[in-house]
Scaffold this active site. Structure first.
Site, PDB file in Angstrom:
ATOM      1  N   GLU A 176       0.858  -1.184   0.000  1.00  0.00           N
ATOM      2  CA  GLU A 176       0.000   0.000   0.000  1.00  0.00           C
ATOM      3  C   GLU A 176       0.893   1.232   0.000  1.00  0.00           C
ATOM      4  OE1 GLU A 176      -3.773   2.099   2.330  1.00  0.00           O
ATOM      5  OE2 GLU A 176      -2.526   0.665   3.409  1.00  0.00           O
TER       6      GLU A 176
ATOM      7  N   ASP B 208      -3.094  12.030  -2.667  1.00  0.00           N
ATOM      8  CA  ASP B 208      -3.227  13.471  -2.835  1.00  0.00           C
ATOM      9  C   ASP B 208      -3.468  13.769  -4.315  1.00  0.00           C
ATOM     10  OD1 ASP B 208      -2.833  16.275  -3.038  1.00  0.00           O
ATOM     11  OD2 ASP B 208      -1.424  16.251  -1.361  1.00  0.00           O
TER      12      ASP B 208
END
Length: 201
Positions: free
Chosen positions: A37, A110
């Site tokens: 991840e 983001d």
């Protein structure tokens, strides 16, 4: 998201040697698969996933020190033996892996909405080239975001750089899922905000 720096974090990371990986040669996979991840945050998703899937080795990459420390504490609370944490970012992922990852998770990265910042997006083609270096030939990427513009940008980048779609949704939780959710995902689902999802090879 900016995290306030805590004085205890740096010494904790320096001294923690069970979960925080300092060098690539510390990664030894005796499990069936390896899932990574990128941008794991506080580690909610990865620690829960590791606890439910002991046959899979999970590695989290995270650039924010406080998140790394708190995720390591959560892993310790679960007493996991199939989780590691790298205090680094995707721009250096090939220093730790080489065509041995079965799956990469990109969860609510983001969006870097300004055009001038596009190169920082984790789905920009320079990052995709790195993912190709670390994924197995049949490896896959799971991509989730709440940002429609990032999703559109990312799908185009993926398709233009040799990835193929095996699954896509612009409202992933329209029907209830049994998936383990990140903290952001749970919040967005509670607000009935659509989640964009893609599975890519």
């Amino acid at each position: 998201m900016r995290i306030r720096k805590k004085k205890w974090v740096a010494p904790y990371i320096e001294n923690e040697d069970r979960y925080i990986i300092k060098k690539a040669d510390q990664i030894s996979n005796t499990k069936d698969k390896l899932y990574v991840e990128i941008g794991m945050g506080m580690g909610d998703f990865i620690t829960k996933s590791a606890s439910l899937n002991p046959d899979i080795l999970y590695i989290g990459l995270e650039k924010e020190a406080t998140c790394v420390a708190k995720a390591a504490i959560k892993a310790s609370e679960y007493d996991l033996d199939n989780l590691g944490i790298i205090f680094d970012g995707a721009d250096n992922i090939e220093a730790y892996f080489d065509h041995n990852i079965d799956r990469i998770y990109l969860h609510f990265s983001d969006p870097w909405p300004k055009k001038a910042h596009a190169k920082r997006r984790l789905t920009y083609h320079t990052f995709l080239a790195k993912y190709k270096q670390v994924l197995k030939a049949d490896g896959e990427i799971i991509f989730k975001t709440d940002n429609a513009a990032l999703f559109e940008f990312s799908i185009i980048e993926f398709l233009n750089n040799g990835f193929t779609l095996s699954e896509i949704s612009v409202d992933y939780h329209r029907e209830p899922k049994d998936d383990i959710m990140t903290a952001y995902e749970s919040k967005f689902v509670e607000l009935s905000k659509p989640i964009y999802f893609a599975r890519l090879k």
